[in-house]
Design a protein around this motif. Sequence first.
Motif, PDB file in Angstrom:
ATOM      1  N   ALA A 239      22.765  28.165   2.871  1.00 60.99           N
ATOM      2  CA  ALA A 239      21.429  28.448   2.368  1.00 60.99           C
ATOM      3  C   ALA A 239      20.779  29.577   3.150  1.00 60.99           C
ATOM      4  N   ALA A 240      20.973  29.605   4.463  1.00 62.56           N
ATOM      5  CA  ALA A 240      20.384  30.653   5.292  1.00 62.56           C
ATOM      6  C   ALA A 240      20.894  32.027   4.866  1.00 62.56           C
ATOM      7  N   ARG A 241      22.195  32.146   4.654  1.00 61.44           N
ATOM      8  CA  ARG A 241      22.756  33.437   4.239  1.00 61.44           C
ATOM      9  C   ARG A 241      22.289  33.815   2.829  1.00 61.44           C
ATOM     10  N   ARG A 242      22.240  32.849   1.934  1.00 60.71           N
ATOM     11  CA  ARG A 242      21.791  33.132   0.574  1.00 60.71           C
ATOM     12  C   ARG A 242      20.346  33.612   0.576  1.00 60.71           C
ATOM     13  N   GLU A 243      19.478  32.916   1.294  1.00 63.05           N
ATOM     14  CA  GLU A 243      18.064  33.292   1.336  1.00 63.05           C
ATOM     15  C   GLU A 243      17.876  34.649   2.008  1.00 63.05           C
TER      16      GLU A 243
ATOM     17  N   ALA B  95      19.931  37.189   1.987  1.00 59.56           N
ATOM     18  CA  ALA B  95      20.308  38.219   1.025  1.00 59.56           C
ATOM     19  C   ALA B  95      19.261  38.351  -0.078  1.00 59.56           C
ATOM     20  N   GLU B  96      18.776  37.220  -0.585  1.00 61.77           N
ATOM     21  CA  GLU B  96      17.814  37.258  -1.687  1.00 61.77           C
ATOM     22  C   GLU B  96      16.495  37.885  -1.260  1.00 61.77           C
ATOM     23  N   GLU B  97      15.994  37.527  -0.083  1.00 61.02           N
ATOM     24  CA  GLU B  97      14.651  37.935   0.320  1.00 61.02           C
ATOM     25  C   GLU B  97      14.595  39.329   0.928  1.00 61.02           C
TER      26      GLU B  97
ATOM     27  N   GLU C 127      11.243  46.173  -1.404  1.00 61.86           N
ATOM     28  CA  GLU C 127      10.652  45.017  -2.058  1.00 61.86           C
ATOM     29  C   GLU C 127      11.587  43.837  -1.921  1.00 61.86           C
ATOM     30  N   GLY C 128      11.054  42.721  -1.453  1.00 56.11           N
ATOM     31  CA  GLY C 128      11.883  41.541  -1.270  1.00 56.11           C
ATOM     32  C   GLY C 128      12.156  40.847  -2.587  1.00 56.11           C
ATOM     33  N   GLY C 129      13.011  39.842  -2.522  1.00 54.43           N
ATOM     34  CA  GLY C 129      13.313  39.030  -3.689  1.00 54.43           C
ATOM     35  C   GLY C 129      12.914  37.590  -3.428  1.00 54.43           C
ATOM     36  N   GLY C 130      13.167  36.704  -4.390  1.00 57.86           N
ATOM     37  CA  GLY C 130      12.776  35.313  -4.235  1.00 57.86           C
ATOM     38  C   GLY C 130      11.267  35.213  -4.109  1.00 57.86           C
TER      39      GLY C 130
END
Length: 246
Positions: free
Chosen positions: A65-69, A71-73, A121-124
Amino acid sequence: MSGAPPAGYDPHAFTPFAVTADLAVFTVRGGRLQVLLIRRGQEPYAGAWALPGGFVLPRESAETAARRELAEETGLSAPVVAALHLEQLRTYSEPDRDLRMRVVSVAFTALVPDMPEPAAEGGGDAAQARWVPVDEAADLAFDHAVILADARERVGSKLEYTCLATAFCPPEFTLGELRNVYETVWATPLDRPNFRRKVLATPGFVEAVPGAARLTGGRGKPAALYRAGPATTLHPPLLRPSEGQG
């Protein structure tokens, strides 16, 4: 293991709570220790700066989850995020640390060289992501100021026991350049002769580049050049000076 709960076990007997993963990722940029932050685009704390992170999904580990977040953010590429060596910091579980519900956070930290700029610009739920000098990272959302302080202490300790500092220097560097990395991360000046003596007495930490030297801008002869040695850990450790010592 998976499958049905044991006979007689009621999964609703306890109040449910959420788990998040948060990250304190540091690098040295422009001679300053900097941390990767995101500006929150949603409530709670909309508009405030925070560490990257988010909720752990039902079939994820906290590290996944840490790696996914991350990358997304931040918009960092999948290869960059996958290559990060994350170290679990600790768990933060104060009952009122999140305004939405009971949330327990598993925090990770990393000190890495050559990190790229995040996406503008971030994501999530992140509106923006950027590198921020640690001493300017104020008024963070949730309890992220506490996590950041704990993470900074952890990475400072990492320099005491590993050879990580050489990764923030050029391939060939002076001992002054290496000392600057320690002074930046530890936020304290070091005594030059004492630092030099300790570094050169530590087996495998650095290796002299035969016949190479560099002018450093001061008076006197050019400074000798070194490269990273074969060691990965420091024996003995290069400990931070106690208060009043250099």
